[in-house]
Scaffold this motif. Structure first.
Motif, PDB file in Angstrom:
ATOM      1  N   GLU A  35      -2.219  15.356   5.933  1.00 53.08           N
ATOM      2  CA  GLU A  35      -1.218  14.354   5.564  1.00 53.08           C
ATOM      3  C   GLU A  35      -0.419  13.895   6.778  1.00 53.08           C
ATOM      4  N   ARG A  36      -0.122  14.837   7.691  1.00 51.68           N
ATOM      5  CA  ARG A  36       0.609  14.455   8.900  1.00 51.68           C
ATOM      6  C   ARG A  36      -0.233  13.517   9.753  1.00 51.68           C
ATOM      7  N   LYS A  75       0.852  -1.196   0.000  1.00 51.33           N
ATOM      8  CA  LYS A  75       0.000   0.000   0.000  1.00 51.33           C
ATOM      9  C   LYS A  75       0.886   1.242   0.000  1.00 51.33           C
ATOM     10  N   PRO A  76       0.736   2.145  -0.990  1.00 49.75           N
ATOM     11  CA  PRO A  76       1.532   3.372  -0.982  1.00 49.75           C
ATOM     12  C   PRO A  76       1.026   4.362   0.060  1.00 49.75           C
ATOM     13  N   VAL A  77       1.973   4.986   0.754  1.00 44.63           N
ATOM     14  CA  VAL A  77       1.644   6.051   1.716  1.00 44.63           C
ATOM     15  C   VAL A  77       2.487   7.257   1.308  1.00 44.63           C
ATOM     16  N   ALA A  78       1.941   8.064   0.397  1.00 43.42           N
ATOM     17  CA  ALA A  78       2.685   9.203  -0.150  1.00 43.42           C
ATOM     18  C   ALA A  78       2.283  10.491   0.561  1.00 43.42           C
ATOM     19  N   PHE A  79       3.252  11.391   0.686  1.00 47.46           N
ATOM     20  CA  PHE A  79       3.006  12.660   1.372  1.00 47.46           C
ATOM     21  C   PHE A  79       4.055  13.668   0.922  1.00 47.46           C
ATOM     22  N   ASN A  80       3.793  14.930   1.204  1.00 49.32           N
ATOM     23  CA  ASN A  80       4.767  15.993   0.975  1.00 49.32           C
ATOM     24  C   ASN A  80       5.508  16.272   2.271  1.00 49.32           C
ATOM     25  N   GLU A 127       6.893  16.544  11.938  1.00 51.22           N
ATOM     26  CA  GLU A 127       6.700  17.992  11.812  1.00 51.22           C
ATOM     27  C   GLU A 127       7.069  18.494  10.422  1.00 51.22           C
ATOM     28  N   MET A 128       7.883  17.731   9.682  1.00 50.97           N
ATOM     29  CA  MET A 128       8.274  18.143   8.335  1.00 50.97           C
ATOM     30  C   MET A 128       7.220  17.774   7.293  1.00 50.97           C
ATOM     31  N   ILE A 129       6.199  17.036   7.701  1.00 48.27           N
ATOM     32  CA  ILE A 129       5.010  16.852   6.867  1.00 48.27           C
ATOM     33  C   ILE A 129       4.074  18.006   7.235  1.00 48.27           C
ATOM     34  N   ARG A 130       4.127  19.057   6.473  1.00 52.23           N
ATOM     35  CA  ARG A 130       3.539  20.335   6.902  1.00 52.23           C
ATOM     36  C   ARG A 130       2.014  20.358   6.846  1.00 52.23           C
ATOM     37  N   THR A 139      -1.333   5.959  10.272  1.00 52.31           N
ATOM     38  CA  THR A 139      -0.844   4.750   9.607  1.00 52.31           C
ATOM     39  C   THR A 139       0.212   4.064  10.465  1.00 52.31           C
ATOM     40  N   VAL A 140       1.121   4.861  11.033  1.00 50.89           N
ATOM     41  CA  VAL A 140       2.137   4.296  11.926  1.00 50.89           C
ATOM     42  C   VAL A 140       1.470   3.649  13.134  1.00 50.89           C
TER      43      VAL A 140
END
Length: 301
Positions: free
Chosen positions: A210-211, A170-175, A203-206, A217-218
């Motif tokens: 998405e964060r 399963k893809p878990v994509a984020f910026n 914190e870098m997933i702004r 998910t974790v």
């Protein structure tokens, strides 16, 4: 499928240098100080890293790179990955000189030694400007079949989805971006997945949604999130790899990263793994650390 293995491939460069083709989007990369023999220092750091891993019971397949055309060859995890389900994957690389790192001799060795039945070759996507740089761009949770991936020039979501379809992940994509808004160039500098934990700078997933999705998910995977700060990421604290040897879990981590961790974080990680700090400051000038140097090998089951 186990999250970790006791086998890695490493490449020892004879002409290591900071790659000018990758400097533009790799904020972790820097130039060496005047008077430093970078090639010799990097060669010695790889040698010492190999020795230290072997002392801890890790099996290391060491290949030499005597060419001058592949300054990033010390980071083989970007161009291939192996999977216990029997696949060997080749990836499309963003920079032209990094495409030269793909070595038929390593591929042939792995197929003969471990019997991978299926070669998934995505490298032709380079011709269409589509890139996915291996376990630099993807951090796999093998136990839960998740593929965490930060979007960047080096991680195109179309290639990620295609690979996940082939592997049944399963893809878990984020910026994810630095404080100045630049995308994190590789997911594996942002985070690492162990058997019992995930180290990451959420914190870098702004983006808030998405964060939250990432953290949910974790949590759903049952792994504990060890939160890292952006300053720790800048010291390669996310660029670690869980290994195993003689029935125990190890965490390969650079000395730079280890020294950036707090005493509380070290104590927490030591519940699950033995930390193995490895000194690679010259190689870190190239924008990657110890995890990038280790292409993990999973024997087909």
């Amino acid at each position: 499928m186990s999250q970790s293995s006791n086998i890695v491939v490493m490449v020892r460069p004879h002409h290591f240098a900071s790659n000018p083709e990758t400097m533009g989007d790799n904020a972790f990369q820097s130039l060496a100080k005047d008077g430093v023999n970078v090639a010799e220092a990097a060669y010695n750091e790889v040698t010492e890293a190999v020795n230290k891993l072997r002392e801890h019971g890790v099996q290391v397949h060491l290949f030499e790179d005597e060419t001058t055309e592949t300054p990033d060859s010390v980071f083989p995890n970007n161009w291939f990955s192996t999977h216990a389900s029997g696949e060997l994957v080749l990836y499309p690389m963003y920079c032209e000189n990094r495409r030269k790192e793909r070595r038929p001799d390593i591929i042939e060795f792995l197929r003969n030694e471990y019997g991978y039945q299926q070669l998934i070759d995505l490298s032709a996507q380079e011709n269409d400007g589509v890139f996915l740089e291996g376990t630099g761009s993807i951090v796999f949770d093998h136990e839960h079949k998740l593929a965490y991936a930060a979007r960047s020039k080096r991680m195109h979501e179309s290639a990620l989805k295609e690979l996940c379809l082939k592997l049944n992940y399963k893809p878990v994509a984020f910026n994810a971006t630095s404080r100045d808004g630049k995308p994190v160039y590789h997911t594996n500098v942002l985070m690492a997945v162990g058997s019992e934990f995930v180290m990451a700078s959420a914190e870098m997933i702004r983006d808030d949604k998405e964060r939250r999705r990432f953290m949910d998910t974790v949590a759903a995977s049952g792994k504990e999130l060890v939160q890292l700060t952006e300053a720790q990421i800048e010291h390669f604290a996310g660029n670690t790899l869980e290994l195993e040897a003689d029935g125990r879990k190890l965490l390969a981590i650079s000395a730079t990263a280890y020294n950036a961790l707090s005493a509380e974080q070290i104590q927490k990680l030591e519940q699950w793994v033995t930390l193995v700090p490895i000194n690679v400051p010259t190689i870190e000038l190239g924008g990657g650390s110890i995890r990038c140097m280790l292409a993990q090998i999973f024997s087909p089951v």
